[in-house]
Design a protein around this motif. Structure first.
Motif, mmCIF file in Angstrom:
data_model
loop_
_atom_site.group_PDB
_atom_site.id
_atom_site.type_symbol
_atom_site.label_atom_id
_atom_site.label_comp_id
_atom_site.label_asym_id
_atom_site.label_seq_id
_atom_site.Cartn_x
_atom_site.Cartn_y
_atom_site.Cartn_z
ATOM 1 N N MET A 248 -19.924 12.642 33.419
ATOM 2 C CA MET A 248 -19.979 11.776 34.590
ATOM 3 C C MET A 248 -18.855 12.100 35.565
ATOM 4 S SD MET A 248 -20.585 8.290 32.405
ATOM 5 C CE MET A 248 -19.198 8.767 31.368
ATOM 6 N N GLU A 249 -19.056 11.757 36.817
ATOM 7 C CA GLU A 249 -18.035 11.981 37.836
ATOM 8 C C GLU A 249 -17.027 10.832 37.823
ATOM 9 O OE1 GLU A 249 -17.562 12.558 42.709
ATOM 10 O OE2 GLU A 249 -19.552 12.259 41.790
ATOM 11 N N ARG A 250 -15.757 11.161 37.785
ATOM 12 C CA ARG A 250 -14.698 10.145 37.805
ATOM 13 C C ARG A 250 -14.626 9.509 39.189
ATOM 14 N NH1 ARG A 250 -9.593 9.690 35.117
ATOM 15 N NH2 ARG A 250 -8.801 7.609 35.612
ATOM 16 N N THR A 251 -14.573 8.174 39.219
ATOM 17 C CA THR A 251 -14.550 7.460 40.499
ATOM 18 C C THR A 251 -13.405 6.465 40.619
ATOM 19 O OG1 THR A 251 -16.079 5.817 39.583
ATOM 20 C CG2 THR A 251 -17.054 7.647 40.839
ATOM 21 N N GLY A 252 -12.742 6.104 39.534
ATOM 22 C CA GLY A 252 -11.697 5.090 39.584
ATOM 23 C C GLY A 252 -10.465 5.491 38.806
ATOM 24 N N TRP A 253 -9.290 5.087 39.324
ATOM 25 C CA TRP A 253 -8.026 5.409 38.681
ATOM 26 C C TRP A 253 -7.134 4.162 38.675
ATOM 27 C CZ3 TRP A 253 -10.881 8.655 41.561
ATOM 28 C CH2 TRP A 253 -11.114 9.949 41.066
ATOM 29 N N PHE A 254 -6.174 4.168 37.758
ATOM 30 C CA PHE A 254 -5.210 3.064 37.697
ATOM 31 C C PHE A 254 -3.856 3.634 37.279
ATOM 32 C CE2 PHE A 254 -2.773 0.068 35.138
ATOM 33 C CZ PHE A 254 -2.663 -1.004 36.008
ATOM 34 N N LEU A 269 -9.957 4.981 28.782
ATOM 35 C CA LEU A 269 -10.665 6.164 29.268
ATOM 36 C C LEU A 269 -11.193 7.018 28.113
ATOM 37 C CD1 LEU A 269 -8.352 7.307 32.190
ATOM 38 C CD2 LEU A 269 -10.772 6.693 32.395
ATOM 39 N N TRP A 270 -10.323 7.267 27.137
ATOM 40 C CA TRP A 270 -10.749 8.074 25.994
ATOM 41 C C TRP A 270 -11.835 7.367 25.186
ATOM 42 C CZ3 TRP A 270 -9.995 13.015 24.738
ATOM 43 C CH2 TRP A 270 -8.966 13.712 25.367
ATOM 44 N N GLY A 271 -11.722 6.051 25.062
ATOM 45 C CA GLY A 271 -12.748 5.303 24.345
ATOM 46 C C GLY A 271 -14.093 5.369 25.048
ATOM 47 N N MET A 272 -14.068 5.312 26.367
ATOM 48 C CA MET A 272 -15.320 5.418 27.124
ATOM 49 C C MET A 272 -15.925 6.803 26.978
ATOM 50 S SD MET A 272 -16.026 4.813 31.169
ATOM 51 C CE MET A 272 -17.605 5.302 31.899
ATOM 52 N N ARG A 273 -15.107 7.827 27.140
ATOM 53 C CA ARG A 273 -15.618 9.192 27.037
ATOM 54 C C ARG A 273 -16.240 9.431 25.662
ATOM 55 N NH1 ARG A 273 -10.658 12.858 28.555
ATOM 56 N NH2 ARG A 273 -12.190 14.554 28.472
ATOM 57 N N GLY A 274 -15.593 8.911 24.632
ATOM 58 C CA GLY A 274 -16.081 9.145 23.279
ATOM 59 C C GLY A 274 -17.374 8.432 22.958
ATOM 60 N N ASN A 275 -17.638 7.323 23.643
ATOM 61 C CA ASN A 275 -18.841 6.552 23.343
ATOM 62 C C ASN A 275 -19.918 6.661 24.413
ATOM 63 O OD1 ASN A 275 -18.448 4.953 20.732
ATOM 64 N ND2 ASN A 275 -16.515 4.632 21.780
ATOM 65 N N TYR A 307 -16.088 5.535 36.266
ATOM 66 C CA TYR A 307 -16.963 6.694 36.419
ATOM 67 C C TYR A 307 -18.234 6.285 37.159
ATOM 68 C CZ TYR A 307 -14.282 9.452 33.019
ATOM 69 O OH TYR A 307 -13.298 10.153 32.365
ATOM 70 N N ASP A 308 -18.902 7.279 37.733
ATOM 71 C CA ASP A 308 -20.255 7.060 38.267
ATOM 72 C C ASP A 308 -21.193 7.053 37.063
ATOM 73 O OD1 ASP A 308 -22.690 7.011 39.431
ATOM 74 O OD2 ASP A 308 -22.465 8.870 40.572
ATOM 75 N N ALA A 309 -21.428 5.857 36.524
ATOM 76 C CA ALA A 309 -22.190 5.699 35.280
ATOM 77 C C ALA A 309 -23.616 5.231 35.533
ATOM 78 C CB ALA A 309 -21.470 4.702 34.375
#
Length: 312
Positions: A248-254, A269-275, A307-309
């Motif tokens: 997915m394309e990254r759209t948000g940062w903190f 972030l890592w939890g989202m990517r992994g799931n 992300y653009d999910a």
């Protein structure tokens, strides 16, 4: 025109296209379709009980003429070096069984067997709207650890989802075993939280100089990996962790002034990517990895910020 989405739909259509010079073949694996899935040992063959391939290649030549190549009874099939593949249990691969040039033009497949059509409804067949699963990052081991029992453990310094790629030389028939886990328990690889998932890959060397291997039809949730059977001294540079997820394309940062809060954000972030790996799973490591809609419902606002999910 090459559409990468077709190559990486590994976990749905359980096929990986293999390109050779002027030829094309396919490797088939169980995936979600007929692999073991579910609690308490799970079940196999939930959606079907045999492997099959549905493919269509459309060619436009320089002179404007076209040709369509489809899977039909003219195709041939054979067993290969892939001995076992499972989302839960990992992959076993015997490189001694590799067939040189099997997907190249001119290969003699006379010893291969014929194929038979499988009756299957195409009513639900749709093009994917989400991005394909891709290799998005590689991590080198942060540390090599000797456990109290004398086992060699690799610490990648980060919980991740993916698999290992190895570069190794050794005699034919030597078996390298790779076990994966998210934690250590009493200094040993913590496999207890995996429940009935083996999360183990095995590679049998063919003894042909430097060999490079990465599993194709499995993924693991891990920070630590135990390596058994490595011939000679293990060089950490010969093993890399390959991170996989829907690209997915990254759209948000903190970012803020508190390092602990920033670390929490990185963990999210890592939890989202992994799931977010082809389907929204609840976990990437144990014998579950199911698309629970309650989990994703709670997390959707955060996911849509980061992300653009939408397609996923």
């Amino acid at each position: 025109t090459y559409d990468a989405r077709l190559r990486y739909q590994t976990y749905d259509v359980t096929a990986l296209l293999h390109e050779g010079p002027n030829a094309l073949g396919a490797l088939l694996g169980d995936g979600w379709f007929r692999g073991r899935i579910g609690f308490g040992g799970g079940r196999r063959n939930l959606y079907g009980d045999r492997l099959a391939l549905l493919a269509q290649l459309e060619i436009t030549y320089a002179d404007g003429s076209t040709e369509r190549i489809v899977t039909d009874q003219s195709w041939r099939a054979a067993a290969g070096p892939l001995l076992l593949n499972s989302l839960y249990d990992g992959e076993s691969y015997d490189a001694r069984l590799e067939v040189t040039g099997w997907s190249a033009a001119g290969y003699d497949d006379g010893a291969w067997s014929g194929v038979r059509p499988v009756a299957w409804s195409l009513d639900t067949l749709t093009a994917p709207v989400g991005p394909p699963v891709r290799r998005t990052q590689e991590l080198s081991p942060a540390a090599v650890i000797q456990s109290p029992a004398g086992k060699t453990l690799l610490d990648f310094g980060q919980n991740l989802v993916g698999r290992l790629r190895i570069r190794v030389s050794g005699p034919a028939g030597e078996v390298i075993t790779l076990r994966h886990a998210e934690v250590l328990e009493d200094g040993e690889l913590g496999t207890r939280p995996l429940r009935l998932a083996a999360a183990t890959d095995r590679y049998t060397l063919k003894g042909a100089g430097v060999e490079v291997w990465e599993p194709r039809f499995t993924f693991h949730g891990f920070r630590y990996a135990q390596v058994d059977g490595w011939p000679g001294e293990l060089n950490p540079q010969d093993i890399a962790a390959v991170v996989l997820h829907s690209d997915m394309e990254r759209t948000g940062w903190f970012d803020c002034s508190d390092p602990l809060l920033n670390r929490l954000h990185e963990n999210i972030l890592w939890g989202m990517r992994g799931n977010f790996l082809d389907v929204p799973t609840d976990c990437p490591q144990r014998d579950e990895r199911l698309g629970w809609t309650g989990d994703i419902q709670v997390f959707t606002p955060t996911a849509s910020f980061l992300y653009d999910a939408a397609g996923f």
